[in-house]
Design a protein around this motif. Sequence first.
Motif, PDB file in Angstrom:
ATOM      1  N   THR A 197       1.775 -45.051 -32.758  1.00  6.40           N
ATOM      2  CA  THR A 197       1.647 -43.675 -32.301  1.00  6.40           C
ATOM      3  C   THR A 197       1.404 -43.631 -30.803  1.00  6.40           C
ATOM      4  O   THR A 197       0.936 -44.600 -30.202  1.00  6.40           O
ATOM      5  N   VAL A 198       1.731 -42.488 -30.219  1.00 11.72           N
ATOM      6  CA  VAL A 198       1.526 -42.267 -28.797  1.00 11.72           C
ATOM      7  C   VAL A 198       0.052 -41.988 -28.565  1.00 11.72           C
ATOM      8  O   VAL A 198      -0.590 -41.308 -29.363  1.00 11.72           O
ATOM      9  N   LYS A 199      -0.456 -42.508 -27.495  1.00  9.81           N
ATOM     10  CA  LYS A 199      -1.855 -42.232 -27.164  1.00  9.81           C
ATOM     11  C   LYS A 199      -1.997 -40.781 -26.726  1.00  9.81           C
ATOM     12  O   LYS A 199      -1.085 -40.198 -26.166  1.00  9.81           O
ATOM     13  N   ASP A 200      -3.162 -40.197 -27.011  1.00 10.61           N
ATOM     14  CA  ASP A 200      -3.420 -38.831 -26.562  1.00 10.61           C
ATOM     15  C   ASP A 200      -3.405 -38.802 -25.041  1.00 10.61           C
ATOM     16  O   ASP A 200      -3.893 -39.722 -24.382  1.00 10.61           O
ATOM     17  N   ARG A 201      -2.842 -37.748 -24.502  1.00 10.14           N
ATOM     18  CA  ARG A 201      -2.823 -37.631 -23.053  1.00 10.14           C
ATOM     19  C   ARG A 201      -4.198 -37.199 -22.565  1.00 10.14           C
ATOM     20  O   ARG A 201      -4.912 -36.451 -23.241  1.00 10.14           O
ATOM     21  N   PRO A 202      -4.574 -37.623 -21.375  1.00  7.19           N
ATOM     22  CA  PRO A 202      -5.870 -37.196 -20.851  1.00  7.19           C
ATOM     23  C   PRO A 202      -5.853 -35.702 -20.524  1.00  7.19           C
ATOM     24  O   PRO A 202      -4.833 -35.166 -20.084  1.00  7.19           O
ATOM     25  N   VAL A 203      -6.942 -35.048 -20.759  1.00  9.70           N
ATOM     26  CA  VAL A 203      -7.074 -33.629 -20.464  1.00  9.70           C
ATOM     27  C   VAL A 203      -7.544 -33.491 -19.024  1.00  9.70           C
ATOM     28  O   VAL A 203      -8.524 -34.104 -18.618  1.00  9.70           O
ATOM     29  N   THR A 204      -6.826 -32.675 -18.246  1.00  8.59           N
ATOM     30  CA  THR A 204      -7.170 -32.496 -16.841  1.00  8.59           C
ATOM     31  C   THR A 204      -8.138 -31.324 -16.676  1.00  8.59           C
ATOM     32  O   THR A 204      -8.263 -30.472 -17.558  1.00  8.59           O
ATOM     33  N   ALA A 205      -8.773 -31.267 -15.528  1.00  4.50           N
ATOM     34  CA  ALA A 205      -9.695 -30.166 -15.226  1.00  4.50           C
ATOM     35  C   ALA A 205      -8.948 -28.833 -15.226  1.00  4.50           C
ATOM     36  O   ALA A 205      -9.471 -27.817 -15.683  1.00  4.50           O
ATOM     37  N   ALA A 206      -7.715 -28.824 -14.739  1.00  2.00           N
ATOM     38  CA  ALA A 206      -6.920 -27.593 -14.695  1.00  2.00           C
ATOM     39  C   ALA A 206      -6.635 -27.086 -16.113  1.00  2.00           C
ATOM     40  O   ALA A 206      -6.606 -25.878 -16.354  1.00  2.00           O
ATOM     41  N   GLU A 207      -6.429 -27.994 -17.055  1.00  2.00           N
ATOM     42  CA  GLU A 207      -6.169 -27.585 -18.437  1.00  2.00           C
ATOM     43  C   GLU A 207      -7.405 -26.964 -19.080  1.00  2.00           C
ATOM     44  O   GLU A 207      -7.292 -26.119 -19.962  1.00  2.00           O
TER      45      GLU A 207
ATOM     46  N   ALA B 251      -9.164 -19.914 -16.072  1.00  5.82           N
ATOM     47  CA  ALA B 251      -8.617 -19.056 -15.023  1.00  5.82           C
ATOM     48  C   ALA B 251      -7.203 -19.475 -14.633  1.00  5.82           C
ATOM     49  O   ALA B 251      -6.486 -18.728 -13.979  1.00  5.82           O
ATOM     50  N   ILE B 252      -6.791 -20.666 -15.025  1.00  7.77           N
ATOM     51  CA  ILE B 252      -5.469 -21.174 -14.689  1.00  7.77           C
ATOM     52  C   ILE B 252      -4.576 -21.086 -15.927  1.00  7.77           C
ATOM     53  O   ILE B 252      -4.933 -21.573 -16.993  1.00  7.77           O
ATOM     54  N   GLU B 253      -3.413 -20.425 -15.777  1.00 13.89           N
ATOM     55  CA  GLU B 253      -2.485 -20.318 -16.895  1.00 13.89           C
ATOM     56  C   GLU B 253      -1.832 -21.677 -17.121  1.00 13.89           C
ATOM     57  O   GLU B 253      -1.281 -22.284 -16.199  1.00 13.89           O
ATOM     58  N   ASP B 254      -1.916 -22.149 -18.335  1.00 13.57           N
ATOM     59  CA  ASP B 254      -1.386 -23.452 -18.711  1.00 13.57           C
ATOM     60  C   ASP B 254      -0.163 -23.227 -19.594  1.00 13.57           C
ATOM     61  O   ASP B 254      -0.302 -22.895 -20.772  1.00 13.57           O
ATOM     62  N   PRO B 255       1.036 -23.343 -19.037  1.00 14.89           N
ATOM     63  CA  PRO B 255       2.230 -23.069 -19.840  1.00 14.89           C
ATOM     64  C   PRO B 255       2.393 -24.081 -20.974  1.00 14.89           C
ATOM     65  O   PRO B 255       2.013 -25.239 -20.845  1.00 14.89           O
ATOM     66  N   ILE B 256       2.945 -23.603 -22.065  1.00 15.57           N
ATOM     67  CA  ILE B 256       3.205 -24.476 -23.201  1.00 15.57           C
ATOM     68  C   ILE B 256       4.382 -25.369 -22.840  1.00 15.57           C
ATOM     69  O   ILE B 256       5.419 -24.897 -22.382  1.00 15.57           O
ATOM     70  N   ASP B 257       4.199 -26.678 -23.031  1.00 11.93           N
ATOM     71  CA  ASP B 257       5.261 -27.626 -22.728  1.00 11.93           C
ATOM     72  C   ASP B 257       5.592 -28.458 -23.964  1.00 11.93           C
ATOM     73  O   ASP B 257       4.967 -28.312 -25.013  1.00 11.93           O
ATOM     74  N   ALA B 258       6.583 -29.323 -23.827  1.00 10.28           N
ATOM     75  CA  ALA B 258       7.044 -30.134 -24.962  1.00 10.28           C
ATOM     76  C   ALA B 258       5.921 -31.017 -25.499  1.00 10.28           C
ATOM     77  O   ALA B 258       5.789 -31.187 -26.715  1.00 10.28           O
ATOM     78  N   ARG B 259       5.098 -31.547 -24.613  1.00  7.31           N
ATOM     79  CA  ARG B 259       4.018 -32.432 -25.079  1.00  7.31           C
ATOM     80  C   ARG B 259       3.017 -31.651 -25.930  1.00  7.31           C
ATOM     81  O   ARG B 259       2.528 -32.136 -26.947  1.00  7.31           O
ATOM     82  N   GLU B 260       2.701 -30.432 -25.529  1.00  7.65           N
ATOM     83  CA  GLU B 260       1.760 -29.616 -26.296  1.00  7.65           C
ATOM     84  C   GLU B 260       2.322 -29.298 -27.682  1.00  7.65           C
ATOM     85  O   GLU B 260       1.612 -29.355 -28.676  1.00  7.65           O
ATOM     86  N   VAL B 261       3.609 -28.973 -27.752  1.00  5.60           N
ATOM     87  CA  VAL B 261       4.237 -28.697 -29.044  1.00  5.60           C
ATOM     88  C   VAL B 261       4.234 -29.963 -29.896  1.00  5.60           C
ATOM     89  O   VAL B 261       3.890 -29.928 -31.079  1.00  5.60           O
ATOM     90  N   PHE B 262       4.574 -31.098 -29.293  1.00  2.70           N
ATOM     91  CA  PHE B 262       4.545 -32.367 -30.019  1.00  2.70           C
ATOM     92  C   PHE B 262       3.137 -32.656 -30.541  1.00  2.70           C
ATOM     93  O   PHE B 262       2.967 -33.094 -31.687  1.00  2.70           O
ATOM     94  N   ASP B 263       2.135 -32.408 -29.714  1.00  8.74           N
ATOM     95  CA  ASP B 263       0.744 -32.636 -30.151  1.00  8.74           C
ATOM     96  C   ASP B 263       0.389 -31.785 -31.374  1.00  8.74           C
ATOM     97  O   ASP B 263      -0.419 -32.193 -32.207  1.00  8.74           O
ATOM     98  N   LEU B 264       0.998 -30.607 -31.498  1.00 11.46           N
ATOM     99  CA  LEU B 264       0.732 -29.745 -32.652  1.00 11.46           C
ATOM    100  C   LEU B 264       1.321 -30.298 -33.943  1.00 11.46           C
ATOM    101  O   LEU B 264       0.760 -30.104 -35.018  1.00 11.46           O
ATOM    102  N   ILE B 265       2.467 -30.979 -33.844  1.00  9.38           N
ATOM    103  CA  ILE B 265       3.167 -31.407 -35.060  1.00  9.38           C
ATOM    104  C   ILE B 265       3.050 -32.895 -35.371  1.00  9.38           C
ATOM    105  O   ILE B 265       3.365 -33.311 -36.480  1.00  9.38           O
ATOM    106  N   ARG B 266       2.576 -33.679 -34.452  1.00  7.16           N
ATOM    107  CA  ARG B 266       2.561 -35.134 -34.636  1.00  7.16           C
ATOM    108  C   ARG B 266       1.684 -35.590 -35.791  1.00  7.16           C
ATOM    109  O   ARG B 266       1.978 -36.585 -36.450  1.00  7.16           O
ATOM    110  N   ASP B 267       0.607 -34.871 -36.078  1.00  9.69           N
ATOM    111  CA  ASP B 267      -0.330 -35.279 -37.132  1.00  9.69           C
ATOM    112  C   ASP B 267      -0.057 -34.629 -38.485  1.00  9.69           C
ATOM    113  O   ASP B 267      -0.870 -34.756 -39.397  1.00  9.69           O
TER     114      ASP B 267
END
Length: 164
Positions: free
Chosen positions: A22-32, A36-52
């Motif tokens: 399995t792919v390792k979880d990506r590190p969560v950044t301070a911006a995420e 106050a900062i809009e975090d657009p949904i990206d392919a990695r976020e969608v993959f994280d939802l379905i991988r498990d």
Amino acid sequence: MVLNLGFGSFQLENAAPQVFATVKDRPVTAAELDDAIEDPIDAREVFDLIRDINDPEHPLTLEQLKVVAEELVTVDPATRVIKVMFTPTIPHCSMATLIGLCIRVKLMRSLPREFKIDLMITPGKHDQERAINKQLQDKERVAAALENPNLLSVVNKCIAEPEY
């Protein structure tokens, strides 16, 4: 081996599937973490939802079976279309529709409604690819399937959050 999902028993089609790392979880950044900062949904976020999501036949995740992969997910922020392709472990997998239903339900429950989910089998990877893709794109058929309490129970078990 015979498996019973509550709506009938069946023979396992792929009794010994190949298991991938399995792919390792990506590190969560301070911006995420900053609301106050809009975090657009990206392919990695969608993959994280379905991988498990759990496979209906085996005590393995879709990521472990390489049914889903980050490179098979695309997000178009302009049109708000999320395209997910998934790859059944064998070309005649009878669980492909159920797996697709699990992915669709997980995304429907997790993403904002304004996103369109375009879900399909990876081209050339299943004998009934066109028919299954048509079923998974049909909102009425998906809704009707989810009205079946036994099927909904199986979907809910497959998409339940993992216990660590």
